[in-house]
Design an enzyme around this catalytic site. Structure first.
Site, PDB file in Angstrom:
ATOM      1  N   CYS A 118     -15.928  14.953  -2.907  1.00  0.00           N
ATOM      2  CA  CYS A 118     -15.471  16.285  -2.510  1.00  0.00           C
ATOM      3  C   CYS A 118     -13.962  16.413  -2.389  1.00  0.00           C
ATOM      4  O   CYS A 118     -13.373  17.392  -2.847  1.00  0.00           O
ATOM      5  CB  CYS A 118     -16.134  16.702  -1.205  1.00  0.00           C
ATOM      6  N   HIS A 133     -16.462  16.379   4.887  1.00  0.00           N
ATOM      7  CA  HIS A 133     -16.597  17.122   3.638  1.00  0.00           C
ATOM      8  C   HIS A 133     -15.492  18.165   3.555  1.00  0.00           C
ATOM      9  O   HIS A 133     -15.071  18.719   4.579  1.00  0.00           O
ATOM     10  CB  HIS A 133     -17.962  17.810   3.545  1.00  0.00           C
ATOM     11  N   ASP A 176     -16.959  25.315  -3.749  1.00  0.00           N
ATOM     12  CA  ASP A 176     -17.205  23.904  -3.462  1.00  0.00           C
ATOM     13  C   ASP A 176     -17.734  23.252  -4.730  1.00  0.00           C
ATOM     14  O   ASP A 176     -18.903  23.426  -5.084  1.00  0.00           O
ATOM     15  CB  ASP A 176     -18.203  23.757  -2.315  1.00  0.00           C
TER      16      ASP A 176
END
Length: 276
Positions: free
Chosen positions: A68, A110, A127
């Site tokens: 991420c 995250h 995302d």
């Protein structure tokens, strides 16, 4: 930021004006071509440099993927270069945890993005780095607004009366399932660097002790966990169990397009974690 190199990497030939259509097309192209993977932490290489140069060198020039912090910081560089607004947000992962949002707080490990389009007040969750459940489209940051995508629907929902934390959910079957609890306050790069260092070095981190890879194709999700490959497509699921590390490495190269050169003895390391 070498935009043309990035466009070539993701096979993008669309417009570059900072519009909603451009944003959606970039997200879809990115998750289709740059895989989620954790080979650096698995091989003992901490991920601490999140600069545009380092991310471009790895994810664009070297045909690698990342997790991420790498995906979403690279996407942020691209979007800002095109004229979008993009702020870093931190989140607590609750996906596949027994108690979900009702359990004890998990660490903020995250990263996602809050993206704005010039001339518009609406913010979108972007995302491109949540592995097998990565949203393949921008999600409006409006509580309870359902966003249909090429795969599952997604939505954000206020977590109780707290305006600073929202839960990101996806609809699987007839049940909304939480992915992560998203903090709504913008975070500086240093916070992301600390989070990336933690998940790429902590001895109990999933990224250190196990192997993951994922791609979100137009018609399927490909998820690799250890020796197990799962392909979700057309409402059905195909499961493949690889016999050995050589087959896993072949899948990383052939199915996910990951260049394993220069990483050391990947096959031996994969063999050690096949069942994690």
């Amino acid at each position: 930021m070498d935009l043309q190199a990035y466009f070539d990497r993701i096979g993008y030939h669309g417009g570059t004006e900072p519009t909603h259509d451009t944003l959606g097309a970039l997200v879809a192209a990115h998750v289709r071509r740059i895989p989620f993977e954790n080979l650096d932490p698995l091989m003992g290489v901490p991920v601490t440099d999140l600069s545009a140069g380092a991310l471009t060198a790895k994810l664009v020039a070297r045909s690698r993927g990342g997790y991420c912090y790498e995906h979403n910081n690279l996407m942020r560089e691209v979007l800002c270069a095109l004229g979008f607004g993009a702020e870093r947000l931190a989140a607590r992962v609750v996906w596949m945890t027994p108690q979900g949002v009702d359990g004890p707080p998990s660490p903020q490990t995250h990263q996602a993005l809050a993206v704005t389009i010039p001339g518009a007040d609406q913010r979108y969750l972007v995302d491109v780095g949540f592995g097998g459940q990565t949203p393949p489209a921008p999600i409006p940051m409006i509580s309870e607004r359902v966003q249909q995508t090429s795969h599952e629907p997604f939505r954000l929902r206020r977590l109780g009366d707290d305006a600073d934390e929202w839960v990101v959910e996806t609809l699987i079957g007839e049940r909304w399932r939480p992915l992560y609890i998203l903090g709504m306050q913008p975070r500086p790069l240093i916070d992301m660097q600390v989070g990336s260092w933690y998940v790429s070095t902590h001895p109990e981190s999933n990224f250190v002790v196990g192997l993951s890879a994922a791609l979100v194709m137009d018609d399927a999700r490909w998820n690799l966990r250890g020796r197990h490959l799962t392909v979700h497509a057309g409402g059905g699921t195909e499961r493949v169990r690889f016999d050995d590390a050589a087959q896993v490495c072949a899948a990383l190269t052939d199915r996910f397009g990951i260049d394993l050169a220069g990483l050391g003895d990947v096959e031996a390391k994969v063999a050690a974690v096949l069942d994690t």
